[in-house]
Design a protein around this motif. Structure first.
Motif, PDB file in Angstrom:
ATOM      1  N   ARG A 178      18.649  -3.223  40.892  1.00 54.70           N
ATOM      2  CA  ARG A 178      18.538  -4.684  40.943  1.00 54.70           C
ATOM      3  C   ARG A 178      17.115  -5.112  41.289  1.00 54.70           C
ATOM      4  NH1 ARG A 178      23.840  -4.254  43.162  1.00 54.70           N
ATOM      5  NH2 ARG A 178      23.053  -4.238  45.304  1.00 54.70           N
ATOM      6  N   ALA A 179      16.508  -4.420  42.257  1.00 54.23           N
ATOM      7  CA  ALA A 179      15.143  -4.744  42.657  1.00 54.23           C
ATOM      8  C   ALA A 179      14.169  -4.519  41.511  1.00 54.23           C
ATOM      9  CB  ALA A 179      14.744  -3.915  43.878  1.00 54.23           C
ATOM     10  N   ALA A 180      14.365  -3.429  40.762  1.00 55.10           N
ATOM     11  CA  ALA A 180      13.487  -3.147  39.622  1.00 55.10           C
ATOM     12  C   ALA A 180      13.637  -4.217  38.544  1.00 55.10           C
ATOM     13  CB  ALA A 180      13.804  -1.764  39.051  1.00 55.10           C
ATOM     14  N   LEU A 181      14.886  -4.615  38.292  1.00 60.60           N
ATOM     15  CA  LEU A 181      15.114  -5.655  37.290  1.00 60.60           C
ATOM     16  C   LEU A 181      14.476  -6.973  37.720  1.00 60.60           C
ATOM     17  CD1 LEU A 181      18.856  -4.963  36.377  1.00 60.60           C
ATOM     18  CD2 LEU A 181      16.840  -4.483  34.968  1.00 60.60           C
ATOM     19  N   ARG A 182      14.571  -7.301  39.005  1.00 56.29           N
ATOM     20  CA  ARG A 182      13.953  -8.538  39.494  1.00 56.29           C
ATOM     21  C   ARG A 182      12.443  -8.509  39.275  1.00 56.29           C
ATOM     22  NH1 ARG A 182      17.377  -7.550  44.188  1.00 56.29           N
ATOM     23  NH2 ARG A 182      19.258  -8.826  44.046  1.00 56.29           N
ATOM     24  N   ARG A 183      11.825  -7.358  39.529  1.00 57.71           N
ATOM     25  CA  ARG A 183      10.373  -7.255  39.340  1.00 57.71           C
ATOM     26  C   ARG A 183      10.002  -7.448  37.880  1.00 57.71           C
ATOM     27  NH1 ARG A 183      10.865  -3.155  43.304  1.00 57.71           N
ATOM     28  NH2 ARG A 183      11.040  -1.533  41.704  1.00 57.71           N
ATOM     29  N   ILE A 184      10.785  -6.845  36.995  1.00 61.67           N
ATOM     30  CA  ILE A 184      10.504  -6.977  35.563  1.00 61.67           C
ATOM     31  C   ILE A 184      10.643  -8.425  35.127  1.00 61.67           C
ATOM     32  CG2 ILE A 184      11.309  -6.355  33.253  1.00 61.67           C
ATOM     33  CD1 ILE A 184      12.188  -3.647  34.461  1.00 61.67           C
ATOM     34  N   LEU A 185      11.713  -9.083  35.553  1.00 60.71           N
ATOM     35  CA  LEU A 185      11.941 -10.468  35.152  1.00 60.71           C
ATOM     36  C   LEU A 185      10.886 -11.389  35.749  1.00 60.71           C
ATOM     37  CD1 LEU A 185      15.838 -10.653  35.509  1.00 60.71           C
ATOM     38  CD2 LEU A 185      14.497 -10.368  33.414  1.00 60.71           C
ATOM     39  N   ARG A 186      10.501 -11.122  36.988  1.00 58.97           N
ATOM     40  CA  ARG A 186       9.477 -11.945  37.629  1.00 58.97           C
ATOM     41  C   ARG A 186       8.145 -11.801  36.892  1.00 58.97           C
ATOM     42  NH1 ARG A 186       9.592  -9.695  42.447  1.00 58.97           N
ATOM     43  NH2 ARG A 186      11.442 -10.875  43.043  1.00 58.97           N
ATOM     44  N   ALA A 187       7.872 -10.612  36.370  1.00 58.54           N
ATOM     45  CA  ALA A 187       6.609 -10.383  35.662  1.00 58.54           C
ATOM     46  C   ALA A 187       6.515 -11.205  34.389  1.00 58.54           C
ATOM     47  CB  ALA A 187       6.457  -8.896  35.342  1.00 58.54           C
ATOM     48  N   HIS A 188       7.656 -11.639  33.864  1.00 51.37           N
ATOM     49  CA  HIS A 188       7.656 -12.434  32.633  1.00 51.37           C
ATOM     50  C   HIS A 188       7.545 -13.933  32.901  1.00 51.37           C
ATOM     51  CE1 HIS A 188       8.310  -9.402  29.529  1.00 51.37           C
ATOM     52  NE2 HIS A 188       9.092  -8.769  30.376  1.00 51.37           N
ATOM     53  N   GLU A 189       7.559 -14.351  34.180  1.00 52.10           N
ATOM     54  CA  GLU A 189       7.376 -15.765  34.477  1.00 52.10           C
ATOM     55  C   GLU A 189       6.031 -16.253  33.938  1.00 52.10           C
ATOM     56  OE1 GLU A 189       9.406 -17.826  35.670  1.00 52.10           O
ATOM     57  OE2 GLU A 189      10.845 -16.838  36.986  1.00 52.10           O
ATOM     58  N   PRO A 190       5.923 -17.470  33.422  1.00 50.11           N
ATOM     59  CA  PRO A 190       6.959 -18.515  33.415  1.00 50.11           C
ATOM     60  C   PRO A 190       7.820 -18.527  32.142  1.00 50.11           C
ATOM     61  CG  PRO A 190       4.914 -19.454  32.652  1.00 50.11           C
ATOM     62  CD  PRO A 190       4.637 -17.985  32.943  1.00 50.11           C
ATOM     63  N   TYR A 191       7.804 -17.429  31.397  1.00 51.70           N
ATOM     64  CA  TYR A 191       8.556 -17.396  30.140  1.00 51.70           C
ATOM     65  C   TYR A 191       9.980 -16.887  30.395  1.00 51.70           C
ATOM     66  CZ  TYR A 191       3.651 -17.405  28.879  1.00 51.70           C
ATOM     67  OH  TYR A 191       2.313 -17.696  28.818  1.00 51.70           O
ATOM     68  N   PRO A 192      10.956 -17.354  29.611  1.00 51.72           N
ATOM     69  CA  PRO A 192      12.360 -16.984  29.843  1.00 51.72           C
ATOM     70  C   PRO A 192      12.593 -15.487  29.672  1.00 51.72           C
ATOM     71  CG  PRO A 192      12.205 -18.898  28.384  1.00 51.72           C
ATOM     72  CD  PRO A 192      10.819 -18.345  28.515  1.00 51.72           C
ATOM     73  N   ALA A 193      13.380 -14.931  30.589  1.00 55.03           N
ATOM     74  CA  ALA A 193      13.768 -13.523  30.490  1.00 55.03           C
ATOM     75  C   ALA A 193      15.066 -13.325  31.259  1.00 55.03           C
ATOM     76  CB  ALA A 193      12.676 -12.603  31.042  1.00 55.03           C
ATOM     77  N   ALA A 194      15.901 -12.415  30.760  1.00 53.61           N
ATOM     78  CA  ALA A 194      17.193 -12.156  31.414  1.00 53.61           C
ATOM     79  C   ALA A 194      17.589 -10.707  31.196  1.00 53.61           C
ATOM     80  CB  ALA A 194      18.276 -13.083  30.861  1.00 53.61           C
ATOM     81  N   ALA A 195      18.308 -10.158  32.150  1.00 50.49           N
ATOM     82  CA  ALA A 195      18.917  -8.833  32.017  1.00 50.49           C
ATOM     83  C   ALA A 195      20.340  -9.038  31.516  1.00 50.49           C
ATOM     84  CB  ALA A 195      18.925  -8.103  33.351  1.00 50.49           C
ATOM     85  N   LEU A 196      20.705  -8.306  30.468  1.00 48.99           N
ATOM     86  CA  LEU A 196      22.010  -8.469  29.824  1.00 48.99           C
ATOM     87  C   LEU A 196      22.776  -7.151  29.844  1.00 48.99           C
ATOM     88  CD1 LEU A 196      20.787 -10.286  26.573  1.00 48.99           C
ATOM     89  CD2 LEU A 196      21.432 -11.350  28.732  1.00 48.99           C
ATOM     90  N   ASP A 197      24.117  -7.269  29.871  1.00 56.25           N
ATOM     91  CA  ASP A 197      24.911  -6.067  29.663  1.00 56.25           C
ATOM     92  C   ASP A 197      25.130  -5.876  28.161  1.00 56.25           C
ATOM     93  OD1 ASP A 197      27.012  -7.719  28.818  1.00 56.25           O
ATOM     94  OD2 ASP A 197      28.163  -7.498  30.669  1.00 56.25           O
TER      95      ASP A 197
END
Length: 283
Positions: free
Chosen positions: A92-111
């Motif tokens: 979860r922490a790794a995914l948060r870092r990846i998504l935060r790195a894409h700010e301010p552009y939209p990004a999401a983790a999907l199943d």
């Protein structure tokens, strides 16, 4: 006839989904056609090594390989933990870092069924004006995108996007044999528009998604990131969907929104908007 959950039945289903004959699979796996036939009909129980060998040549995903091993009486080899498992916090922490790195552009983790597990604040651009029913857990990105009360009215090249994504969803459903993906495909296929899409502009590097936001036309290109060497089945099923600006005007608009939110304290302390398996508390 083998039981529907037997290893033979599952292997036969995977072989047919890959459009292979028993001879094709036998040649690829360097075994006899007779052996493939005996495994599929239940006359032979394959060793764990043989199960993994056949699964490798059938391109079976880790979760499917676990099911094959168990059906043959062997222990699964890929870890499988629910996303809310406390031991999954590092992921979860790794995914948060990846998504935060894409700010301010939209990004999401999907199943693997296109359900949103985690999203950054830029993802708000895709959620605005959507019917509240579509924002209940779990948000399904495909349904959100094509539902008449979701993102669809704001996508200016909707027919093009549908023509690109629906066949992709259909192939995914066929390759995995996932009933829910088939049902999702049939649902989305019933939504409009049904007119012929305009041919893509060959000067574009990828199919653009032209999206209206507060009267401004934004243009994004979509990318998908997966983990290439995941040993955990749950992680293997997660993909990062990102929307990157295709022009300077879109990039500037996203940065302006981020500055406005920061000034208003809208997202203070909330770099990611969802938790795996859930949604933001305020939605």
């Amino acid at each position: 006839m083998s039981d529907p959950e037997s290893v033979g039945h599952q292997l036969r289903r995977w072989r047919r989904q890959r459009n292979l004959s028993q001879l094709d699979l036998a040649i690829r796996a360097d075994i006899s056609t007779r052996h493939v036939s005996f495994v599929e009909t239940g006359r032979t129980i394959p060793s764990s090594g043989m199960v993994l060998r056949l699964a490798e040549h059938l391109n079976v995903p880790p979760q499917g390989r676990n099911r094959l091993l168990v059906a043959a009486g062997h222990a699964p080899i890929f870890r499988s933990r629910p996303p809310d498992d406390p031991d999954f916090e590092r992921v979860r922490a790794a995914l948060r870092r990846i998504l935060r790195a894409h700010e301010p552009y939209p990004a999401a983790a999907l199943d693997h069924r296109w359900n949103v597990l985690l999203a950054n604040t830029g993802f708000d651009i895709l959620l605005e004006q959507a019917d509240p029913d579509l924002l209940r857990a779990p948000i399904n990105l495909m349904r959100l995108g094509f539902h008449p009360k979701g993102l669809a009215p704001r996508i200016r090249n909707l027919a093009q996007v549908r023509a690109h994504l629906l066949p992709r969803l259909h192939r995914q459903a066929a390759q995995t044999g996932d009933r829910r993906l088939h049902e999702l495909y049939e649902e989305l296929r019933s939504y409009g528009p049904h007119e012929e899409p305009q041919p893509p502009d060959l000067s574009d590097i990828a199919l653009p998604i032209r999206l209206d936001h507060c009267g401004v036309e934004l243009c994004f290109v979509n990318t998908i990131t997966t983990f290439g060497a995941a040993f955990d089945v749950t992680l293997d099923d997660i993909a990062i969907e990102t929307y990157l600006p295709a022009d300077d005007a879109t990039a500037q608009h996203c940065h302006q929104l981020a500055r406005a939110h920061a000034s208003a304290g809208t997202h203070s302390g909330t770099p990611t908007r969802t938790a795996i398996g859930g949604l933001p508390d305020h939605m």
